[in-house]
Structure formats: structure tokens, C-alpha cells
Design a protein around this motif. Sequence first.
Motif, PDB file in Angstrom:
ATOM      1  N   ASP A   1      -0.650   0.216  -4.724  1.00  0.00           N
ATOM      2  CA  ASP A   1      -1.817  -0.474  -5.275  1.00  0.00           C
ATOM      3  C   ASP A   1      -1.435  -1.726  -6.049  1.00  0.00           C
ATOM      4  OD1 ASP A   1      -4.688  -0.631  -5.839  1.00  0.00           O
ATOM      5  OD2 ASP A   1      -4.124  -0.163  -7.896  1.00  0.00           O
ATOM      6  N   ALA A   2      -0.431  -1.638  -6.890  1.00  0.00           N
ATOM      7  CA  ALA A   2      -0.103  -2.755  -7.791  1.00  0.00           C
ATOM      8  C   ALA A   2       0.784  -3.808  -7.143  1.00  0.00           C
ATOM      9  CB  ALA A   2       0.576  -2.217  -9.060  1.00  0.00           C
ATOM     10  N   GLU A   3       1.659  -3.381  -6.235  1.00  0.00           N
ATOM     11  CA  GLU A   3       2.657  -4.300  -5.680  1.00  0.00           C
ATOM     12  C   GLU A   3       2.485  -4.574  -4.198  1.00  0.00           C
ATOM     13  OE1 GLU A   3       6.597  -3.013  -6.705  1.00  0.00           O
ATOM     14  OE2 GLU A   3       5.923  -2.185  -8.638  1.00  0.00           O
ATOM     15  N   GLY A   4       1.487  -3.964  -3.573  1.00  0.00           N
ATOM     16  CA  GLY A   4       1.315  -4.161  -2.144  1.00  0.00           C
ATOM     17  C   GLY A   4       2.416  -3.525  -1.313  1.00  0.00           C
ATOM     18  N   PHE A   5       2.998  -2.437  -1.822  1.00  0.00           N
ATOM     19  CA  PHE A   5       4.074  -1.746  -1.120  1.00  0.00           C
ATOM     20  C   PHE A   5       3.524  -1.061   0.123  1.00  0.00           C
ATOM     21  CE2 PHE A   5       6.446   2.292  -0.522  1.00  0.00           C
ATOM     22  CZ  PHE A   5       7.695   1.770  -0.233  1.00  0.00           C
TER      23      PHE A   5
ATOM     24  N   GLU B   1      -7.063  11.187  -0.072  1.00  0.00           N
ATOM     25  CA  GLU B   1      -7.229  11.805  -1.386  1.00  0.00           C
ATOM     26  C   GLU B   1      -6.212  11.237  -2.374  1.00  0.00           C
ATOM     27  OE1 GLU B   1      -7.610  16.120  -1.376  1.00  0.00           O
ATOM     28  OE2 GLU B   1      -8.163  16.031   0.744  1.00  0.00           O
ATOM     29  N   HIS B   2      -5.089  10.740  -1.861  1.00  0.00           N
ATOM     30  CA  HIS B   2      -4.075  10.101  -2.698  1.00  0.00           C
ATOM     31  C   HIS B   2      -4.239   8.582  -2.714  1.00  0.00           C
ATOM     32  CE1 HIS B   2      -1.684  13.799  -3.116  1.00  0.00           C
ATOM     33  NE2 HIS B   2      -1.913  14.005  -1.838  1.00  0.00           N
ATOM     34  N   CYS B   3      -4.471   7.978  -1.526  1.00  0.00           N
ATOM     35  CA  CYS B   3      -4.380   6.522  -1.395  1.00  0.00           C
ATOM     36  C   CYS B   3      -5.168   6.065  -0.173  1.00  0.00           C
ATOM     37  CB  CYS B   3      -2.907   6.125  -1.260  1.00  0.00           C
ATOM     38  SG  CYS B   3      -2.610   4.401  -0.863  1.00  0.00           S
ATOM     39  N   LEU B   4      -6.200   5.275  -0.395  1.00  0.00           N
ATOM     40  CA  LEU B   4      -7.017   4.809   0.728  1.00  0.00           C
ATOM     41  C   LEU B   4      -6.253   3.835   1.619  1.00  0.00           C
ATOM     42  CD1 LEU B   4      -9.774   4.834   2.137  1.00  0.00           C
ATOM     43  CD2 LEU B   4     -10.301   2.762   0.869  1.00  0.00           C
ATOM     44  N   SER B   5      -5.397   3.006   1.028  1.00  0.00           N
ATOM     45  CA  SER B   5      -4.626   2.058   1.823  1.00  0.00           C
ATOM     46  C   SER B   5      -3.838   2.777   2.906  1.00  0.00           C
ATOM     47  CB  SER B   5      -3.679   1.259   0.916  1.00  0.00           C
ATOM     48  OG  SER B   5      -2.979   0.280   1.649  1.00  0.00           O
ATOM     49  N   THR B   6      -3.237   3.899   2.535  1.00  0.00           N
ATOM     50  CA  THR B   6      -2.461   4.668   3.498  1.00  0.00           C
ATOM     51  C   THR B   6      -3.367   5.336   4.525  1.00  0.00           C
ATOM     52  OG1 THR B   6      -0.803   5.047   1.783  1.00  0.00           O
ATOM     53  CG2 THR B   6      -0.709   6.456   3.734  1.00  0.00           C
ATOM     54  N   ALA B   7      -4.505   5.842   4.088  1.00  0.00           N
ATOM     55  CA  ALA B   7      -5.460   6.440   5.027  1.00  0.00           C
ATOM     56  C   ALA B   7      -5.946   5.403   6.033  1.00  0.00           C
ATOM     57  CB  ALA B   7      -6.638   7.037   4.264  1.00  0.00           C
TER      58      ALA B   7
ATOM     59  N   VAL C   1      -5.036  -8.460  10.837  1.00  0.00           N
ATOM     60  CA  VAL C   1      -4.683  -7.272  11.607  1.00  0.00           C
ATOM     61  C   VAL C   1      -3.793  -6.429  10.693  1.00  0.00           C
ATOM     62  CG1 VAL C   1      -3.611  -6.344  13.679  1.00  0.00           C
ATOM     63  CG2 VAL C   1      -4.784  -8.552  13.785  1.00  0.00           C
ATOM     64  N   SER C   2      -4.064  -5.140  10.612  1.00  0.00           N
ATOM     65  CA  SER C   2      -3.383  -4.280   9.641  1.00  0.00           C
ATOM     66  C   SER C   2      -2.401  -3.323  10.298  1.00  0.00           C
ATOM     67  CB  SER C   2      -4.417  -3.492   8.828  1.00  0.00           C
ATOM     68  OG  SER C   2      -5.277  -4.362   8.126  1.00  0.00           O
ATOM     69  N   ASN C   3      -1.587  -2.697   9.441  1.00  0.00           N
ATOM     70  CA  ASN C   3      -0.532  -1.764   9.838  1.00  0.00           C
ATOM     71  C   ASN C   3       0.500  -2.460  10.722  1.00  0.00           C
ATOM     72  OD1 ASN C   3       0.474   0.886   9.429  1.00  0.00           O
ATOM     73  ND2 ASN C   3      -0.117   1.462  11.502  1.00  0.00           N
ATOM     74  N   LEU C   4       0.884  -3.666  10.316  1.00  0.00           N
ATOM     75  CA  LEU C   4       1.857  -4.450  11.074  1.00  0.00           C
ATOM     76  C   LEU C   4       3.151  -4.633  10.290  1.00  0.00           C
ATOM     77  CD1 LEU C   4      -0.199  -7.310  12.766  1.00  0.00           C
ATOM     78  CD2 LEU C   4       0.404  -5.046  13.642  1.00  0.00           C
ATOM     79  N   GLY C   5       4.201  -4.934  11.020  1.00  0.00           N
ATOM     80  CA  GLY C   5       5.512  -5.219  10.460  1.00  0.00           C
ATOM     81  C   GLY C   5       6.479  -5.432  11.602  1.00  0.00           C
TER      82      GLY C   5
ATOM     83  N   ASP D   1       0.780 -14.821   6.232  1.00  0.00           N
ATOM     84  CA  ASP D   1       0.195 -14.221   5.036  1.00  0.00           C
ATOM     85  C   ASP D   1      -1.324 -14.268   5.122  1.00  0.00           C
ATOM     86  OD1 ASP D   1      -0.439 -13.299   2.550  1.00  0.00           O
ATOM     87  OD2 ASP D   1       0.507 -14.926   1.433  1.00  0.00           O
ATOM     88  N   GLY D   2      -1.948 -13.097   4.996  1.00  0.00           N
ATOM     89  CA  GLY D   2      -3.402 -13.031   5.094  1.00  0.00           C
ATOM     90  C   GLY D   2      -4.114 -13.155   3.765  1.00  0.00           C
ATOM     91  N   GLY D   3      -3.363 -13.363   2.661  1.00  0.00           N
ATOM     92  CA  GLY D   3      -3.992 -13.466   1.348  1.00  0.00           C
ATOM     93  C   GLY D   3      -4.017 -12.139   0.628  1.00  0.00           C
ATOM     94  N   ARG D   4      -4.263 -12.191  -0.680  1.00  0.00           N
ATOM     95  CA  ARG D   4      -4.316 -10.992  -1.506  1.00  0.00           C
ATOM     96  C   ARG D   4      -5.710 -10.391  -1.505  1.00  0.00           C
ATOM     97  NH1 ARG D   4      -0.471 -10.122  -5.347  1.00  0.00           N
ATOM     98  NH2 ARG D   4      -1.464  -8.073  -5.337  1.00  0.00           N
ATOM     99  N   PHE D   5      -5.769  -9.074  -1.547  1.00  0.00           N
ATOM    100  CA  PHE D   5      -7.032  -8.359  -1.569  1.00  0.00           C
ATOM    101  C   PHE D   5      -7.214  -7.645  -2.908  1.00  0.00           C
ATOM    102  CE2 PHE D   5      -5.958  -8.598   2.952  1.00  0.00           C
ATOM    103  CZ  PHE D   5      -7.145  -9.082   3.483  1.00  0.00           C
ATOM    104  N   LEU D   6      -8.447  -7.281  -3.188  1.00  0.00           N
ATOM    105  CA  LEU D   6      -8.758  -6.540  -4.406  1.00  0.00           C
ATOM    106  C   LEU D   6      -8.077  -5.179  -4.392  1.00  0.00           C
ATOM    107  CD1 LEU D   6     -10.504  -6.722  -6.994  1.00  0.00           C
ATOM    108  CD2 LEU D   6     -12.321  -5.559  -5.726  1.00  0.00           C
ATOM    109  N   ALA D   7      -7.958  -4.607  -3.211  1.00  0.00           N
ATOM    110  CA  ALA D   7      -7.196  -3.383  -2.970  1.00  0.00           C
ATOM    111  C   ALA D   7      -6.678  -3.479  -1.545  1.00  0.00           C
ATOM    112  CB  ALA D   7      -8.075  -2.141  -3.154  1.00  0.00           C
ATOM    113  N   LEU D   8      -5.908  -2.491  -1.113  1.00  0.00           N
ATOM    114  CA  LEU D   8      -5.420  -2.449   0.268  1.00  0.00           C
ATOM    115  C   LEU D   8      -4.331  -3.460   0.580  1.00  0.00           C
ATOM    116  CD1 LEU D   8      -6.688  -0.297   2.275  1.00  0.00           C
ATOM    117  CD2 LEU D   8      -8.135  -0.863   0.327  1.00  0.00           C
ATOM    118  N   ASP D   9      -3.663  -4.017  -0.444  1.00  0.00           N
ATOM    119  CA  ASP D   9      -2.567  -4.944  -0.165  1.00  0.00           C
ATOM    120  C   ASP D   9      -1.354  -4.245   0.435  1.00  0.00           C
ATOM    121  OD1 ASP D   9      -3.428  -7.488  -0.612  1.00  0.00           O
ATOM    122  OD2 ASP D   9      -2.809  -7.586  -2.695  1.00  0.00           O
ATOM    123  N   GLY D  10      -1.303  -2.930   0.348  1.00  0.00           N
ATOM    124  CA  GLY D  10      -0.186  -2.191   0.916  1.00  0.00           C
ATOM    125  C   GLY D  10      -0.428  -1.735   2.339  1.00  0.00           C
ATOM    126  N   SER D  11      -1.360  -2.386   3.034  1.00  0.00           N
ATOM    127  CA  SER D  11      -1.749  -1.937   4.372  1.00  0.00           C
ATOM    128  C   SER D  11      -1.073  -2.720   5.489  1.00  0.00           C
ATOM    129  CB  SER D  11      -3.271  -2.022   4.535  1.00  0.00           C
ATOM    130  OG  SER D  11      -3.716  -3.353   4.319  1.00  0.00           O
ATOM    131  N   GLY D  12      -0.081  -3.554   5.159  1.00  0.00           N
ATOM    132  CA  GLY D  12       0.590  -4.320   6.205  1.00  0.00           C
ATOM    133  C   GLY D  12      -0.360  -5.231   6.946  1.00  0.00           C
TER     134      GLY D  12
END
Length: 379
Positions: A47-51, A90-96, A169-173, A205-216
Motif C-alpha cells: 500500500d505505502a510503497e507500491g510493492f 481480505e488482506h489486500c485488494l491490490s493483490t486480489a 494494463v495491470s499485473n505486468l513485469g 510509468d502509468g502514474g501514481r494511484f490513490l491505492a493499488l500502486d502495488g498491482s504492476g
Amino acid sequence: MLQVLSRPEPGPARVAGMSESTRVAGMLEAVREAAARDLRPVVAKVDAEGFYPEAALRAFGAAGAYRSHLPEGDRADLWGAIQASAAAGEHCLSTAFCMWCQDALAWYLGCSDNAGLRNGLGREVAAGTVLGGTGLSNPMKTFFGIEQIRLKGERVAGGYRVTGALPWVSNLGDGHCFAIVFARPEGRYAMAIVRAGQEGVSLVDGGRFLALDGSGTYGVQLRNVFVPDEDLLADPIDGYLKRIRAGFVLMQTGMGIGVVRACIALMREVERPLGHVNRYLDVQPDDVAGQLAALEAEVAALSATPFDPDPAYWRRVVTARLAASELAVAAAHHAMLHCGARGYVQTGAAQRRLREAYFVAIVTPAVKQLKKMLADMDA
């Protein structure tokens, strides 16, 4: 054109003598264990670092999270995949959300008539050894009259040359792949798999989001990218789109269910210290739990028949997806009110859940698109 090689073969190997419900239960237990071991310790970092929680995503694949929904002929059941993403949510929406991306990619491959792609890359995606995204936000809006298609293809020997750009596009790397839909010269559409890092494909770089920065999540640019016929999921897309659309939309409800469960838990956590005043709030955790139970029952029923061609079924799918968005936002709002100031601090779980819940409401198809789709059905 894509050659239809055969109907989809059965999904991953089954253990003889084991019922489907037992297999799904075992998978969900393994997913919850992986979530506690590999995801929960890094949620704040996500959440905090976009990991990007790649280790957890691969662990979910090893647990079987991305394969239980794959079709066997004309039968499939999405409920196991939805429950797995909800358990992570239940733990993290970004991961879900990343799990939904992976599930959707596996779904595209599993529903394709391209047997080589389905039985090669499809098995790797289902196992989580290859990760990837969906790339269908723009075409989903295009097909419902909201945007113009962003990718264009030109027919060449052995495939297509595709050019254009997708904003997110998400879940990329590195080493990941994703699906694209592009317009053919005569105006129809084709769908294919593209790989990050192949010639002409750039992640930006797609820019920073309010949440979900850890979604690749990245912007993707395609410059004269060669897409061979072997990587076509469907060409043209017409019948294939109807086959995959319910799964694409319905599996997103796992994100909403996970957030709602977490919000109910937050409200219950503060009952002892704050219950004497929280009891005056109009909505209590039992109220939200009752709405969630009704939503889960509907989603479970719809999950059993994702290839149902009845327009009434498709309307129920869209309605359930809308209900998941609206309940997620409402549950997060009420969790914030129940938690009060302790949820409003920067590290508070309630404020994170509120930020996450709005993503369920704006990710394609967003609440406004879902409402437009329902209105179009009425018209």
C-alpha cells in the motif's frame, strides 16, 4: 485467420476419487495459508510503497488458485477462483486485483480454440509460473459504446502488425504476458497474447494511484508489433467474446467480497471498545453481513453456468457485479464510521479499505458503465 484446432480440452489433471468440492476446499485452505505466510507481512509495503507481491501471487498459483475455473468442454465453475481472490482481498485488494488479472488471462486461454496456445502458455498461466494481465479495459468500453478502440492491426504474412497504446494494463513485469484486442482493417476485431519485452512492446510509468500502486500497472505502447497467428486467441472475436464475457465480469466480484469481509471484521473488532456509541449508527456489521451473504449466494449460483447464452443470465451477471461495487463502497464507508479516528490515521486499516473499495467501483466495467449496460438492455 485463427485455425480452429479442436474444442478446449479438459483443464488441469484431477485427482482420482476426489470430489470437486473437496478439491476446491483444499485449494482455498492452501490459498489462505499462503496469504497468511506470503501476503499479510507485506500488505503495508504494497500500500505505502507500491510493492508488487510477486512471491504471494506465485504461491497462490502453486496452491491451484488460477486453475479451478478453467473450462472442461462447455462446463466451468468460477466460484472457487472467486473465493480464492476474496481470501486474498481480505488482506489486500491490490493483490486480489492481480489475482483477478491472472484468473482472467487463464480464462481467455482456457476458452480459446487455439489448442497450442491453450495447452502451452495456458498451463503455465494456470500454474502461476507465468504471470500476466488482461488488457481488455479499452475494448470492454469500446464494445459498449464508451471509447474507441486503441489498437489497430494490419494483416501480414503469418500474422498481424499491431500499433497503438493502452493507458493501463495491470499485473505486468519482466517476463509477463497480456491479452490485447485490436481492430482488423475491415473493422472486425481479433484478440491475441502479447509478451512484455518482445520487440516493439514498451511498458511505461502509468502514474501514481490513490491505492493499488502495488498491482504492476503500466501504460503499454505497441509499435508495429508482430503478432503471429500462433498467438491469436480468437480471430474474429465475435463468438469468443460472448464465451468469455461473463467470466471476465463475474470473477471481479471476488475483489468486492474480500473487501466487504474485511470491513465487517473491522466493525466487529471495535465493538468492544466503541460499541456503546457505535450502536447508534444506522448500519451494524450484521446488516452488512446479511447483504454479503445474499450477494455470495447469487454469485455462487451464477458461477456454475458462465456460458449461459440467455440474455436474462447476462443481466444477472451485470447486476451482481454492480451490487459487489456498491456493497464494497458502502461497507468501507460504514467501517470508517465504526472505527472513527483510529481508522482515519495514515496507517489505519479503515482508510485503506475505503481507498481500495472505490477501485472496485471504478475498475472496468465501472459502476457508471454497468448502469449504462443495464439501461441499454432495458432500451
